[in-house]
Motif scaffolding. Sequence first.
Motif, PDB file in Angstrom:
ATOM      1  N   GLY B  46       0.817  -1.210   0.000  1.00  0.00           N
ATOM      2  CA  GLY B  46       0.000   0.000   0.000  1.00  0.00           C
ATOM      3  C   GLY B  46       0.845   1.252   0.000  1.00  0.00           C
ATOM      4  N   SER B  47       1.877   1.244   0.840  1.00  0.00           N
ATOM      5  CA  SER B  47       2.686   2.457   0.923  1.00  0.00           C
ATOM      6  C   SER B  47       3.452   2.681  -0.374  1.00  0.00           C
ATOM      7  N   TYR B  48       3.864   1.608  -1.030  1.00  0.00           N
ATOM      8  CA  TYR B  48       4.553   1.762  -2.313  1.00  0.00           C
ATOM      9  C   TYR B  48       3.606   2.214  -3.415  1.00  0.00           C
ATOM     10  N   VAL B 130      11.721   7.621  -0.892  1.00  0.00           N
ATOM     11  CA  VAL B 130      11.257   8.735  -0.065  1.00  0.00           C
ATOM     12  C   VAL B 130      10.007   9.350  -0.670  1.00  0.00           C
ATOM     13  N   TYR B 131       9.031   9.540   0.163  1.00  0.00           N
ATOM     14  CA  TYR B 131       7.818  10.194  -0.310  1.00  0.00           C
ATOM     15  C   TYR B 131       8.149  11.626  -0.721  1.00  0.00           C
ATOM     16  N   PRO B 132       7.770  12.015  -1.903  1.00  0.00           N
ATOM     17  CA  PRO B 132       8.152  13.333  -2.415  1.00  0.00           C
ATOM     18  C   PRO B 132       7.677  14.448  -1.488  1.00  0.00           C
ATOM     19  N   GLY B 133       8.611  15.281  -1.084  1.00  0.00           N
ATOM     20  CA  GLY B 133       8.299  16.327  -0.119  1.00  0.00           C
ATOM     21  C   GLY B 133       7.337  17.358  -0.656  1.00  0.00           C
ATOM     22  N   GLY B 134       7.546  17.691  -1.897  1.00  0.00           N
ATOM     23  CA  GLY B 134       6.750  18.770  -2.445  1.00  0.00           C
ATOM     24  C   GLY B 134       5.279  18.445  -2.570  1.00  0.00           C
ATOM     25  N   LEU B 135       4.977  17.181  -2.572  1.00  0.00           N
ATOM     26  CA  LEU B 135       3.588  16.829  -2.800  1.00  0.00           C
ATOM     27  C   LEU B 135       2.824  16.561  -1.509  1.00  0.00           C
ATOM     28  N   VAL B 136       3.509  16.790  -0.398  1.00  0.00           N
ATOM     29  CA  VAL B 136       2.847  16.520   0.874  1.00  0.00           C
ATOM     30  C   VAL B 136       2.704  17.827   1.645  1.00  0.00           C
ATOM     31  N   PRO B 137       1.518  18.116   2.056  1.00  0.00           N
ATOM     32  CA  PRO B 137       1.293  19.416   2.736  1.00  0.00           C
ATOM     33  C   PRO B 137       2.066  19.519   4.038  1.00  0.00           C
ATOM     34  N   THR B 138       2.549  20.732   4.326  1.00  0.00           N
ATOM     35  CA  THR B 138       3.343  20.899   5.531  1.00  0.00           C
ATOM     36  C   THR B 138       2.781  21.948   6.485  1.00  0.00           C
ATOM     37  N   MET B 213      -4.149   1.690   3.206  1.00  0.00           N
ATOM     38  CA  MET B 213      -4.383   3.064   3.623  1.00  0.00           C
ATOM     39  C   MET B 213      -3.379   3.467   4.684  1.00  0.00           C
ATOM     40  N   ALA B 214      -3.234   2.576   5.662  1.00  0.00           N
ATOM     41  CA  ALA B 214      -2.280   2.844   6.732  1.00  0.00           C
ATOM     42  C   ALA B 214      -0.881   2.972   6.162  1.00  0.00           C
ATOM     43  N   GLY B 215      -0.602   2.176   5.125  1.00  0.00           N
ATOM     44  CA  GLY B 215       0.715   2.230   4.507  1.00  0.00           C
ATOM     45  C   GLY B 215       1.002   3.587   3.893  1.00  0.00           C
ATOM     46  N   VAL B 216       0.029   4.118   3.183  1.00  0.00           N
ATOM     47  CA  VAL B 216       0.220   5.443   2.573  1.00  0.00           C
ATOM     48  C   VAL B 216       0.404   6.511   3.640  1.00  0.00           C
ATOM     49  N   MET B 217      -0.452   6.462   4.645  1.00  0.00           N
ATOM     50  CA  MET B 217      -0.358   7.464   5.698  1.00  0.00           C
ATOM     51  C   MET B 217       0.971   7.353   6.428  1.00  0.00           C
ATOM     52  N   ASN B 218       1.414   6.136   6.608  1.00  0.00           N
ATOM     53  CA  ASN B 218       2.704   5.898   7.239  1.00  0.00           C
ATOM     54  C   ASN B 218       3.821   6.503   6.394  1.00  0.00           C
ATOM     55  N   GLY B 219       3.701   6.309   5.095  1.00  0.00           N
ATOM     56  CA  GLY B 219       4.698   6.853   4.195  1.00  0.00           C
ATOM     57  C   GLY B 219       4.746   8.366   4.254  1.00  0.00           C
ATOM     58  N   MET B 220       3.584   8.962   4.341  1.00  0.00           N
ATOM     59  CA  MET B 220       3.551  10.424   4.395  1.00  0.00           C
ATOM     60  C   MET B 220       4.072  10.918   5.739  1.00  0.00           C
ATOM     61  N   TYR B 221       3.842  10.163   6.748  1.00  0.00           N
ATOM     62  CA  TYR B 221       4.239  10.559   8.097  1.00  0.00           C
ATOM     63  C   TYR B 221       5.740  10.441   8.294  1.00  0.00           C
ATOM     64  N   TYR B 222       6.297   9.257   7.954  1.00  0.00           N
ATOM     65  CA  TYR B 222       7.716   9.011   8.177  1.00  0.00           C
ATOM     66  C   TYR B 222       8.577   9.357   6.974  1.00  0.00           C
ATOM     67  N   ARG B 223       7.975   9.469   5.852  1.00  0.00           N
ATOM     68  CA  ARG B 223       8.564   9.907   4.603  1.00  0.00           C
ATOM     69  C   ARG B 223       9.428   8.872   3.904  1.00  0.00           C
ATOM     70  N   SER B 224      10.016   7.919   4.611  1.00  0.00           N
ATOM     71  CA  SER B 224      10.813   6.938   3.866  1.00  0.00           C
ATOM     72  C   SER B 224      10.224   5.549   4.042  1.00  0.00           C
ATOM     73  N   ILE B 225      10.252   4.781   2.962  1.00  0.00           N
ATOM     74  CA  ILE B 225       9.682   3.427   3.015  1.00  0.00           C
ATOM     75  C   ILE B 225      10.672   2.433   2.420  1.00  0.00           C
ATOM     76  N   GLN B 226      10.549   1.221   2.866  1.00  0.00           N
ATOM     77  CA  GLN B 226      11.447   0.187   2.359  1.00  0.00           C
ATOM     78  C   GLN B 226      10.695  -1.122   2.277  1.00  0.00           C
ATOM     79  N   PHE B 227      11.143  -1.995   1.391  1.00  0.00           N
ATOM     80  CA  PHE B 227      10.339  -3.194   1.124  1.00  0.00           C
ATOM     81  C   PHE B 227      10.199  -4.109   2.336  1.00  0.00           C
ATOM     82  N   SER B 228      11.130  -4.004   3.304  1.00  0.00           N
ATOM     83  CA  SER B 228      11.070  -4.933   4.435  1.00  0.00           C
ATOM     84  C   SER B 228      10.380  -4.359   5.659  1.00  0.00           C
ATOM     85  N   MET B 229       9.749  -3.193   5.520  1.00  0.00           N
ATOM     86  CA  MET B 229       9.193  -2.573   6.723  1.00  0.00           C
ATOM     87  C   MET B 229       7.924  -3.267   7.200  1.00  0.00           C
ATOM     88  N   GLY B 230       7.322  -4.043   6.306  1.00  0.00           N
ATOM     89  CA  GLY B 230       6.058  -4.665   6.657  1.00  0.00           C
ATOM     90  C   GLY B 230       6.162  -5.627   7.816  1.00  0.00           C
TER      91      GLY B 230
END
Lengths: 616, 305
Positions: B46-48, B130-138, B213-230
């Motif tokens: 989901g986060s990917y 890394v979740y693109p910074g510019g596309l995430v509201p700050t 859904m949680a994956g996407v939100m997690n990605g936006m929150y922590y900003r970096s994701i990796q295949f083994s985080m699940g």
Amino acid sequence: MGMELSCVRKGRFQQFVPILLWGFVSVFPFLPFVNDYWVDVGFFVGLYGLLGLSLNVVLGEVGLFDLGHAAFYAIGAYTTAILNTTLNIPVLLLLPVSALVASGFAYLVMSPVIHLRGDYLCIVTIGIGEIVRIIIVNNPWGITNGPNGITGVGFPAFGPFVIQTPTQFYYFVWAVVALVAFVLLRLQRSRIGRAWNAIREDEVAAEATGIDVRAYKLLAFTLGAALAGLAGNIYAAKMAVVSPQSFLFMESALLFCIVLLGGLGSLPGVLLGAALVVVFPEVFRRFASFRLLFFGLALMVTMIFRPGGLLPRKREILGLDGLDVQGFSAEKVSPVRMGQVSLEERSPVQPRELDPCPLLEVQGVTLRFGGLVAVNQYDLVVYPKRVTSLIGPNGAGKTTLFNIITGIYHPNEGKVLFKGEDITGLKPHLVVTRGIARTFQNIRLFPSLTCFENVLMGRHCRGKAGIVPAVLRTPFQLREEREFMEIAAYWLYRVGLWEYRNELARNLPYGRQKYLEIARALATGPELLILDEPSSGLNERETEELMGFLQELLQEGITILLIEHDMNVVMGISDWVSVMDMGSKIAEGSPWEVYNHPRVIEAYLGKEEEWVGSTS
Amino acid sequence: MQVFFEQLVNGVMVGSFYALVALGYSMVYGVMKLINFAHGDLFTLGSYLGYTFLVWGAAWITERAGLWWGVLGAILFAFLANAGAGVLVERMAYRPVYRAGRLPLVVSALGMSIFLQNAIMAIWGPRFQVYPGGLVPTASLRFLGLSLPLLKVVILFLSLGVMFVMYWIVEKTEFGAAVRATALDREMATLLGIDVRKVILFVFALGPALGGMAGVMNGMYYRSIQFSMGWNYGLKAFTATILGGIGNIPGAMVGGVLLGVVETLLAGYVPGGGAWKDGFTFLILILVLIFRPTGILGEKVAEKV
């Protein structure tokens, strides 16, 4: 040679397969295409085979979901690494030490949680695996050196002979595997292995048949951990380095898969599983990052097509030779043995005169489930060599009372006395050893075991041979096994199920399953037989046969306590009837007294229809 | 005091991720009695997927409608795609194995987990993304003297909202009753005319969808994701499920939030706690299983002997 009463019928070819395989293993390093790299692969097949065997004891034999087995492996490895690098204790000496430490840890840690049911135990073991790994990584008091691990572990040596080349390690690990496989095979075919399998099939039934379930589960974990500890030592010696990265959850998951891939409880299967798991990624090495992808796929595919494993365990088939069935005559029920043994010798209890002393006394027993009073101040006296029946409407609490007597529930008040001794709240398997055996309302057999094995399980509680005699096949143990088999065969024949002896219990028709359960109960050598609705599901003719059978048992000195709904049975064979309704006794006496008792009629037997208009 | 409050809010935030993933676990376990080891990897998927959406599609949306719509689009995309993935997983790996019993299912689930993890790695590469910074509201919000990033707040409320909807569906609707019935006794449910296939479909679509859904939100929150985080999330979520009472949906939510709070406070207040917090989580799990195996909200189910 030994008196192998269980003949496993093997084809000519099949007998040679293990020899061929072990032969292959012995000469493997000297085969032409095999270089050091492949010898190492062979080493790892052996190592994972050992680990697989260690998990098999827990998962395959007893059926306990252990997804944290790598913890014991890690403890073995780290014990060796720490003690060798800090105290210079020789690695080979640390082999048994690692096994001991790992098994001690397992005993301590699993004791408080061993009672947990399947999936919950699974989670706990995952947790334990992770906690051990986290502790190692966090390096408490500096002993584990954290994520970098410990380096410089020595090589095992006996005197001047040091094990250090790949070939030497290969033979070392496979020698250990051979020894362990031998021990486990002996255990599998002993009283202990059978008890483990019984627990896997149905814990409650196992406990009620006289097996100390808790002790056997802990034994399995302790043994499994010891073997994993051995593997840890060998691993540490081979790699000379131990680090927490080798003991991730994935390792435990891999071991789990090895056991399942091979076939639960199947020793050759486990070794095959290990071979596949180790060799598969090697074969696919050129696919680099995709090999695990294929591995995951392979696991799923195998479970779809061969969920029982690639070499599933086969149950022992009981042949005709060894037990002289030919000498059997249908009329004279004589026990099965080479040579003739008379009936009296085989009777579980010596028939004696009608005893004025009560065999079983239930005094003022009360049991509450929260606000519900299931059993209310119940008194019951059972005299020896007579049939006592407990009757009453459904939900009255009859089975609950039986559960109290046999130790499954502890009463809130009151006592249960057997032969004058207080057995209130005694654990069910101990109640069996005292001389009380029972059957269940909903039949609890061991479904994947053969009928013979089911009845054999009843004899377990009368045995004394432990692990060492079982592995060594001492004369004592052999004599005991033979005796068990004879008694089991005797009872199986008595209930008319001899021709089904090799049939899996779950394949039997319902009526015969009831008899099988009774045979199993009788095999425990009871003085009191407690039957919960034995005639339910039987037709008229079968019920009459049952009544005849129970009369025979009475003649042989066994006392019977029944729950029954079939009034023909109650009236036909009972000496005494106790009536229960909503947890309390509402009447008691001889069958006819009870049959005509107004309260019993009202609560249970039913009155005739009254014409409308008359007063009740 | 302010620090405590901040930690608390963080804890609830982290907890709500756990809760969403735990919901999926709990539903699947409750109905199928299957520990879905692949669930954590569906979360990762989901986060990917959200990441891919943001990188490729969101720019387009953002130009026209603003940052928030991009975020919403990513969440929705992951939600729907994961629902499909979940159903596919069930069809391919689990359905053919049901008749074989519990243990082969566990192996299948483990196999699927390995497969998914490596598939993700094969598609998106082994390194961190890394979740693109510019596309995430700050933007930030001032509340009780704290400066809370608006994104965090939105995520929190979105999670709570979803949980509430789930609770309502399961507890208050007829279909929800069918789900609960199937969880309690599947055979009986079919005999009463409940279409169990629909229930299974629902559970395997919605569970992973929530995870996504949680994956996407997690990605936006922590900003970096990796295949083994699940893996880590899966295990934590599972702990939360047990804490709350397995098969119990409100329980999974409570368990998740509680776990997040306890973990964050532990890491914050116990010296060196951060490294041990995972260990503590498991210790809590084991203690709960020993002393209250049915969880905080679970009920005692006695086995009739």
